[in-house]
Design an enzyme around this catalytic site. Structure first.
Site, PDB file in Angstrom:
ATOM      1  N   ASP A   7       0.832  -1.206   0.000  1.00  0.00           N
ATOM      2  CA  ASP A   7       0.000   0.000   0.000  1.00  0.00           C
ATOM      3  C   ASP A   7       0.866   1.255   0.000  1.00  0.00           C
ATOM      4  OD1 ASP A   7      -2.797  -1.116   2.068  1.00  0.00           O
ATOM      5  OD2 ASP A   7      -2.164  -1.623   0.046  1.00  0.00           O
ATOM      6  N   ALA A   8       1.961   1.220   0.785  1.00  0.00           N
ATOM      7  CA  ALA A   8       2.826   2.395   0.875  1.00  0.00           C
ATOM      8  C   ALA A   8       3.461   2.707  -0.477  1.00  0.00           C
ATOM      9  CB  ALA A   8       3.903   2.169   1.931  1.00  0.00           C
TER      10      ALA A   8
ATOM     11  N   TYR B 291       2.214   1.897  -3.454  1.00  0.00           N
ATOM     12  CA  TYR B 291       1.142   2.384  -4.321  1.00  0.00           C
ATOM     13  C   TYR B 291       0.853   3.856  -4.014  1.00  0.00           C
ATOM     14  CZ  TYR B 291      -3.321   2.737  -6.739  1.00  0.00           C
ATOM     15  OH  TYR B 291      -4.327   3.135  -7.561  1.00  0.00           O
ATOM     16  N   ASP B 292       0.774   4.189  -2.702  1.00  0.00           N
ATOM     17  CA  ASP B 292       0.502   5.572  -2.309  1.00  0.00           C
ATOM     18  C   ASP B 292       1.565   6.520  -2.848  1.00  0.00           C
ATOM     19  OD1 ASP B 292      -1.780   4.848  -0.959  1.00  0.00           O
ATOM     20  OD2 ASP B 292      -0.802   4.724   0.996  1.00  0.00           O
TER      21      ASP B 292
ATOM     22  N   SER C 180     -13.324   8.410  -1.224  1.00  0.00           N
ATOM     23  CA  SER C 180     -12.214   7.967  -0.386  1.00  0.00           C
ATOM     24  C   SER C 180     -11.697   9.163   0.402  1.00  0.00           C
ATOM     25  CB  SER C 180     -11.104   7.364  -1.243  1.00  0.00           C
ATOM     26  OG  SER C 180     -10.642   8.320  -2.170  1.00  0.00           O
ATOM     27  N   LEU C 181     -10.709   8.929   1.270  1.00  0.00           N
ATOM     28  CA  LEU C 181     -10.132   9.988   2.090  1.00  0.00           C
ATOM     29  C   LEU C 181      -8.707  10.286   1.641  1.00  0.00           C
ATOM     30  CD1 LEU C 181     -11.222   8.827   5.672  1.00  0.00           C
ATOM     31  CD2 LEU C 181     -12.341  10.512   4.219  1.00  0.00           C
TER      32      LEU C 181
ATOM     33  N   GLU D  59     -11.607   7.602  14.815  1.00  0.00           N
ATOM     34  CA  GLU D  59     -11.966   6.182  14.732  1.00  0.00           C
ATOM     35  C   GLU D  59     -10.774   5.411  14.171  1.00  0.00           C
ATOM     36  OE1 GLU D  59     -15.941   5.724  12.629  1.00  0.00           O
ATOM     37  OE2 GLU D  59     -15.544   7.866  12.361  1.00  0.00           O
TER      38      GLU D  59
ATOM     39  N   LYS E  26      -8.882   3.274  11.414  1.00  0.00           N
ATOM     40  CA  LYS E  26      -8.939   3.096   9.960  1.00  0.00           C
ATOM     41  C   LYS E  26      -8.835   1.597   9.713  1.00  0.00           C
ATOM     42  CE  LYS E  26      -7.013   4.403   5.512  1.00  0.00           C
ATOM     43  NZ  LYS E  26      -7.020   3.006   5.027  1.00  0.00           N
TER      44      LYS E  26
ATOM     45  N   ASP F 213      -8.603  -2.002   8.249  1.00  0.00           N
ATOM     46  CA  ASP F 213      -7.909  -2.531   7.074  1.00  0.00           C
ATOM     47  C   ASP F 213      -8.748  -3.661   6.486  1.00  0.00           C
ATOM     48  OD1 ASP F 213      -5.967  -2.674   5.199  1.00  0.00           O
ATOM     49  OD2 ASP F 213      -4.495  -3.707   6.435  1.00  0.00           O
TER      50      ASP F 213
ATOM     51  N   ARG G 212     -17.854  -0.858  -2.578  1.00  0.00           N
ATOM     52  CA  ARG G 212     -17.527   0.502  -3.007  1.00  0.00           C
ATOM     53  C   ARG G 212     -17.463   0.589  -4.531  1.00  0.00           C
ATOM     54  NH1 ARG G 212     -14.525   4.808  -0.834  1.00  0.00           N
ATOM     55  NH2 ARG G 212     -13.685   3.576   0.876  1.00  0.00           N
TER      56      ARG G 212
ATOM     57  N   GLU H 104     -17.011  -1.159   7.124  1.00  0.00           N
ATOM     58  CA  GLU H 104     -15.912  -1.999   6.652  1.00  0.00           C
ATOM     59  C   GLU H 104     -16.150  -3.454   7.047  1.00  0.00           C
ATOM     60  OE1 GLU H 104     -11.897  -0.984   4.910  1.00  0.00           O
ATOM     61  OE2 GLU H 104     -13.684   0.199   5.386  1.00  0.00           O
TER      62      GLU H 104
ATOM     63  N   TYR I 135     -19.229   3.039  10.042  1.00  0.00           N
ATOM     64  CA  TYR I 135     -18.574   4.316  10.325  1.00  0.00           C
ATOM     65  C   TYR I 135     -19.298   5.520   9.725  1.00  0.00           C
ATOM     66  CZ  TYR I 135     -16.388   3.343   5.717  1.00  0.00           C
ATOM     67  OH  TYR I 135     -16.157   3.045   4.398  1.00  0.00           O
TER      68      TYR I 135
ATOM     69  N   LYS J   5      -2.295   7.719   8.294  1.00  0.00           N
ATOM     70  CA  LYS J   5      -1.742   6.373   8.106  1.00  0.00           C
ATOM     71  C   LYS J   5      -0.584   6.121   9.070  1.00  0.00           C
ATOM     72  CE  LYS J   5      -2.623   3.982   4.854  1.00  0.00           C
ATOM     73  NZ  LYS J   5      -2.502   4.110   3.398  1.00  0.00           N
TER      74      LYS J   5
ATOM     75  N   CYS K 198      28.974 -25.619  13.912  1.00  0.00           N
ATOM     76  CA  CYS K 198      29.922 -26.600  14.453  1.00  0.00           C
ATOM     77  C   CYS K 198      30.068 -27.850  13.593  1.00  0.00           C
ATOM     78  CB  CYS K 198      29.512 -26.999  15.869  1.00  0.00           C
ATOM     79  SG  CYS K 198      27.966 -27.951  15.935  1.00  0.00           S
TER      80      CYS K 198
ATOM     81  N   CYS L 199      28.525 -26.553  20.745  1.00  0.00           N
ATOM     82  CA  CYS L 199      28.310 -25.677  19.591  1.00  0.00           C
ATOM     83  C   CYS L 199      28.489 -24.220  20.016  1.00  0.00           C
ATOM     84  CB  CYS L 199      26.916 -25.879  19.018  1.00  0.00           C
ATOM     85  SG  CYS L 199      26.543 -24.796  17.621  1.00  0.00           S
TER      86      CYS L 199
END
Length: 662
Positions: free
Chosen positions: A33-34, A36-37, A82-83, A115, A117, A119, A138, A175, A227, A312, A409, A429
């Site tokens: 996700d990171a 892609y963001d 989306s946010l 609240e 987020k 996943d 969605r 969600e 939510y 995030k 060993c 050992c």
């Protein structure tokens, strides 16, 4: 050479479309996700500086992904937007300042509802005359897939709304997700039947909702958290959440109103620190302007509201390439395969190595050298290879086989029938020796400050120590003459060693490194036998509460081992004499009671609270069951509080708990 803006925009659009297809349609993500963001934000910045190059097919011009074929689609009554994301505390501050400016409220603290987020997978539920009539994914934000039959199988979704004066038409957005326990159970079942395990709970939830046969969905224990509420007027977002709870929905257990930037920052940091105590995965917090009228004043951008932000957390999952597999020998002789990776940032830390657990897991997941893999890091847990991106293979990947000898060993490797771990049984050992000394010297054991990994390796190299008892025979003069050592550092280490001779019994038992005996079991044993002599003389342990058959057998094996007996005798001769166990008794307020702590206490740490409960005759537990007597609920208490209420267990606030302590 840097690409021209038009070419770079075209390349980003093509790449983002491909990743969206893999994620939303194929359920086979190839980047995190990171990552892609980061690509999405680069595209947004290019389009902002070159508005004449904005294309109609850009991912920035739509909210979600294309609707998957195979389901009927319907239009949302209102678009499911989306946010925008805040990737760190600095960007969260920028969001607050923008809202402050737009709302013309400089200097006055602004209230936000916070609240989790979740996943999971967003969807909307429509109720007509209190009864569930329609459920949509969605989709692309304008149109969603009809999944009504599947959603009806989710136990936490009310089929009829509770309460009085419910409007004829109500839309609830929320969600769908897996609780961690449900996800683990589902994967265990899939492995047992020969199916591939799911990569993560979010992908599993998405796949479960898109089953064409709703009976398949019914066999997967999904949960739904609400939510957003449309069709019911309210003056604040928090008020609408309370209405949702009254209708019979689960809502974020931390939902509350925070006022001002500093409280928002503290809440964000606390969310990062406590995310792993939750029953489900989250990847951040959502802050929404609480005043509904003020929300209307700020309005919307093309794809997101101006009055809300998704703050995030640092990503804990990333994609990288596995370059090799090495073997690490631990203090018990356990041989653990370790993945050597192309360095990648996971959870704010650069990771280049990750555990592969054991040979069985490598074989089951078909992990090969050269594979594109998913690396997961949670809290302080060692990073692990969670899954393989099979679709990324190009034929150059190589299978790997477990060695037949210890890489340290050279001794032969053994494995018992009931153990997934292979072990080196050589007492001499070098890796086992270092591991055992480090375990003994750890803070939760003998607490010998200064005896870390580099120090132990140096002392072994110069023959100042050879085994565990020899720690107490280190020569001061020889120690002070070692490279990088001096008189002061030698005195500090020897003082810490001397102090460790008289640690409490439970810490000494843990320090011995008996297999299967962790800190909790060590305390149970110390409480049972009170003195080291009584513990060493015992030959029966299975009747002790919390000591299982496997642990009992391991303790017996340790106590009957002649080499361990000689080691203990040497320690005693060198003056090592653990303090007898003395349970501090302050009364019997909690006598016979099992207490569960959840949430955050403002007046004391959790270990301190547990110690006080035990001192007053009670026991503590990490999970809620019918055997639980009381639950102490601090701030932001989660699923444990919900379960306690379901079971009718008495719930104490922090102030009530403090009264009982007094």
């Amino acid at each position: 050479m840097t690409q021209e803006p038009e070419n770079r925009i075209a390349a980003l659009i093509a790449e983002l479309h491909d990743h969206a297809h893999r994620y939303y349609v194929l359920n086979q993500p190839s980047i995190s996700d990171a990552q892609y963001d980061a690509l999405f934000r680069e595209l947004e910045e290019l389009e902002r500086t070159h508005p004449n190059l904005v294309r109609g097919d850009s991912p920035t011009q739509r909210v979600g992904a294309a609707v998957r074929a195979g389901f009927e689609t319907r239009k949302h009554r209102e678009p499911m937007l989306s946010l925008n994301n805040a990737m760190d505390e600095h960007e969260l501050t920028e969001f607050y300042q923008q809202v402050e400016k737009l709302a013309a409220m400089q200097g006055a603290p602004i209230e936000f509802c916070v609240e989790h987020k979740f996943d999971g997978v967003a969807c909307s539920l429509t109720y007509e005359r209190e009864v569930l009539a329609q459920a949509l994914t969605r989709g692309d934000g304008e149109n969603g897939e009809v999944i009504t039959d599947n959603v009806r199988t989710i136990n936490s979704v009310p089929l009829r709304l509770r309460g009085e004066n419910v409007p004829d038409l109500v839309e609830v957005r929320g969600e769908v997700l897996f609780l961690r326990s449900a996800f683990d159970a589902l994967n265990a079942e899939r492995i047992a039947t020969g199916d591939d395990p799911f990569v993560n709970p979010r992908n599993a939830a998405s796949g479960s909702l898109r089953q064409l046969d709703s009976h398949e969905t019914a066999g997967r224990p999904l949960s739904f958290f609400a939510y957003s509420l449309l069709g019911v007027s309210s003056t604040s977002h928090f008020e609408s959440l309370k209405t949702l709870a009254n209708f019979g929905f689960l809502i974020s257990p931390i939902a509350k109103v925070v006022s001002g930037l500093e409280e928002m920052r503290r809440t964000y940091q606390h969310g990062i620190e406590t995310r792993h105590a939750l029953a489900y995965d989250i990847d951040g917090l959502v802050f929404k302007l609480n005043d509904v009228a003020l929300q209307g004043k700020l309005g919307y951008r093309q794809r997101s509201p101006r009055w809300a932000i998704a703050a995030k957390f640092p990503p804990e999952e990333a994609f990288t390439t596995l370059r090799g597999i090495t073997i690490q020998t631990g203090r018990t002789g356990a041989l653990t395969p370790v993945a050597e990776l192309d360095p990648v940032a996971v959870g704010g830390v650069m990771v280049s190595r990750a555990t592969l657990h054991n040979e069985e897991m490598i074989r089951r997941k078909d992990i090969r050298i050269g594979d594109r893999v998913v690396v997961r890091r949670q809290g302080d847990v060692i990073p692990a290879v969670a899954a393989v991106v099979v679709s990324a293979r190009n034929g150059t990947e190589r299978a790997w086989s477990f060695p037949t000898a210890c890489p340290v060993c050279g001794a032969a490797i053994t494995r018992s029938e009931d153990d997934a771990v292979q072990r080196c049984d050589n007492r001499e050992c070098g890796a086992k020796r270092i591991g055992r000394i480090l375990h003994y010297a750890a803070r939760s054991a003998a607490d010998i400050e200064g005896l870390g990994e580099k120090s132990v390796e140096t002392l072994l190299k110069h023959n100042l120590i050879t085994d565990l008892p020899s720690i107490y025979e280190i020569d001061h003069e020889a120690l002070s003459k070692l490279p990088s050592w001096g008189e002061l550092s030698a005195k500090k280490l020897l003082a810490a060693i001397e102090k460790s001779k008289h640690i409490p019994l439970h810490r000494f038992i843990f320090a011995l490194g008996i297999r299967h005996v962790g800190e909790r079991n060590a305390e149970v044993l110390a409480r049972e036998f009170k003195t080291l002599e009584a513990f060493l003389a015992a030959r029966s342990f299975e009747s002790i509460n919390d000591i299982g058959p496997e642990t009992a057998a391991s303790i017996i094996e340790f106590l009957n081992d002649s080499a361990e007996q000689r080691m203990l005798a040497r320690l005693a001769a060198l003056g090592v004499a653990p303090q007898p166990y003395e349970a501090l008794s302050l009364g019997d307020t909690f006598a016979g009671k099992t207490v569960v702590l959840t949430g955050t206490l403002s007046t004391m740490s959790r270990p301190d609270a547990e110690a006080k409960i035990k001192a007053l005759g009670g026991k503590t537990s990490g999970s809620v069951s019918k055997k639980t007597s009381l639950i102490v609920a601090g701030a932001e208490a989660g699923s444990k509080l919900d379960k306690a209420r379901e079971l009718g267990i008495t719930v104490l606030s922090e102030s009530e708990f403090l009264e009982m302590l007094q």
